[in-house]
Design a protein around this motif. Structure first.
Motif, mmCIF file in Angstrom:
data_model
loop_
_atom_site.group_PDB
_atom_site.id
_atom_site.type_symbol
_atom_site.label_atom_id
_atom_site.label_comp_id
_atom_site.label_asym_id
_atom_site.label_seq_id
_atom_site.Cartn_x
_atom_site.Cartn_y
_atom_site.Cartn_z
ATOM 1 N N ALA A 14 0.826 -1.217 0.000
ATOM 2 C CA ALA A 14 0.000 0.000 0.000
ATOM 3 C C ALA A 14 0.856 1.261 0.000
ATOM 4 O O ALA A 14 0.536 2.238 -0.694
ATOM 5 C CB ALA A 14 -0.942 -0.012 1.198
ATOM 6 N N VAL A 30 -8.224 -4.083 -1.034
ATOM 7 C CA VAL A 30 -7.332 -4.415 0.078
ATOM 8 C C VAL A 30 -8.121 -5.136 1.160
ATOM 9 O O VAL A 30 -9.271 -4.778 1.455
ATOM 10 C CB VAL A 30 -6.634 -3.166 0.658
ATOM 11 N N SER A 40 -7.870 -12.249 -0.198
ATOM 12 C CA SER A 40 -6.862 -11.715 -1.116
ATOM 13 C C SER A 40 -6.443 -12.763 -2.135
ATOM 14 O O SER A 40 -6.290 -12.465 -3.328
ATOM 15 C CB SER A 40 -5.641 -11.226 -0.325
ATOM 16 N N VAL A 51 -4.084 -5.137 -3.423
ATOM 17 C CA VAL A 51 -2.923 -4.677 -2.652
ATOM 18 C C VAL A 51 -2.527 -5.774 -1.662
ATOM 19 O O VAL A 51 -3.374 -6.576 -1.243
ATOM 20 C CB VAL A 51 -3.287 -3.370 -1.902
#
Length: 265
Positions: A14, A30, A40, A51
Motif C-alpha cells: 500500500a 485491500v 486476497s 494490494v
C-alpha cells in the motif's frame, strides 16, 4: 507470525501504491485484518487488482493504529476502490468468559481493571478506525464490507448502527456452515456492495454441523477457544466474495452498479 501465501508475494504494498505513478489498474482491493488472507488469494485468482493484505501477523508495521493513514489516503485519492475489514473480535465476542462490555456499556464496563481497560481501549480504537475507513470509501463512492460474528458487541456500537442506517448500506447474515465448515458460526457482513446480499441465500442442502465452538481445546501447546481457530474464512466463502467483487468491474454490471451508487447522491 503468519506467512503470506506465495500467490500474494508479488502484490504491491500500500505504501508503494501511494507514491506510484500511473498504473495499469487505477484502483485496487485491500483486505484489512486479513489473517490467512483467504479473500486476497481469491481476488488474485479472479483477476481483481489487489494490494498486499494488511495484518500485523504478517508484518508488525502493518498496524492501522499507527500506519492506517496510508490506507485512508489511498481511499481518498481513489486508488483503493474496495476494502474488506475483519476487525478483530477480542473483547467484543460474546463467548469471552468474563464479559468486559454489555448493552448499556458497549465501549467498556465502568469497573474494569487497568489491564482490562487497556484491552477494551485498543479494541475500541480498531473499531473506530474501521468506521473511518468505511465512511471514507462511502464518501468517494467506493465499496466496503465489514465482517464479524453475529454474536459480537461490535454490532452494538452506536457509530456502527449509524453507518448501517446510511442509504445503500445493508447487513447480510449467513452461516459459515453454508460454505463448507463443520461448525455453524452465524456471521454478518455490513456492506454497500450491490452483489453481496447473495451471501445470505442458504444452500439447498446444508452440511451437517458437528463441531461446537463454545468450548476450548489444546492447540500448539496452549488451551484456546475453538472460536479462535475458526477465524479463517473457508475457501468457498472467499471464492464467492471474490466472484461478487469481480462482477462489479464487468461491462454488463454497469447499470446495476450505477443504480446502487445513485443511493449515495
Amino acid at each position: 507470525m503468519l506467512l503470506l501465501p506465495n500467490s500474494l508475494s508479488g502484490l504491491i504494498h500500500a505504501e508503494k501504491l501511494l507514491h506510484a505513478g500511473e498504473l495499469e489498474s487505477p484502483a485496487f482491493f485491500v483486505e484489512v485484518f486479513a489473517g490467512c488472507a483467504a479473500l486476497s488469494v481469491a481476488m488474485v485468482f479472479k483477476n481483481v487488482p489487489t494490494v498486499k493484505p494488511w495484518d500485523t501477523r504478517h508484518d508488525p508495521t502493518l498496524d492501522v493504529l499507527s500506519q492506517g493513514e496510508i490506507l485512508l489516503q489511498l481511499i481518498k485519492c481513489k486508488r483503493i476502490k474496495q476494502a474488506h475489514f475483519a476487525t478483530p473480535c477480542r473483547t467484543n465476542t460474546w463467548v469471552r468468559e468474563k464479559q468486559l462490555r454489555n448493552r448499556h456499556f458497549v465501549r467498556g464496563l465502568p469497573c474494569l481493571s487497568d489491564g482490562e481497560r487497556a484491552l477494551v481501549s485498543e479494541a475500541n480504537e480498531l473499531v473506530d478506525w474501521t468506521l473511518r475507513a468505511c465512511r471514507a470509501l462511502y464518501l468517494v463512492k467506493g465499496w466496503f464490507s465489514l465482517e464479524n460474528p453475529e454474536y459480537s458487541w461490535l454490532w452494538w456500537f452506536q457509530d456502527i448502527l449509524t453507518l448501517y442506517r446510511m442509504p445503500g448500506v445493508i447487513a447480510t447474515r449467513f452461516k459459515m456452515q453454508w460454505f463448507g465448515t463443520s461448525f455453524v458460526k452465524p456471521s454478518i457482513f455490513l456492506h454497500n456492495l450491490p452483489t453481496f446480499w447473495q451471501l445470505g441465500i442458504p444452500p439447498e442442502r446444508e452440511s451437517r454441523a458437528v463441531l461446537s465452538l463454545l468450548e476450548k481445546c489444546q492447540f500448539e501447546g496452549r488451551i484456546v477457544w475453538k472460536t479462535a481457530l475458526s477465524q479463517q474464512y473457508p475457501p468457498e466463502l472467499a471464492v464467492k466474495v471474490a466472484g461478487y467483487a469481480q462482477v462489479l468491474d464487468t461491462a454488463h454490471f454497469g447499470r446495476l452498479a450505477k443504480a446502487a451508487r445513485c443511493l449515495f447522491d
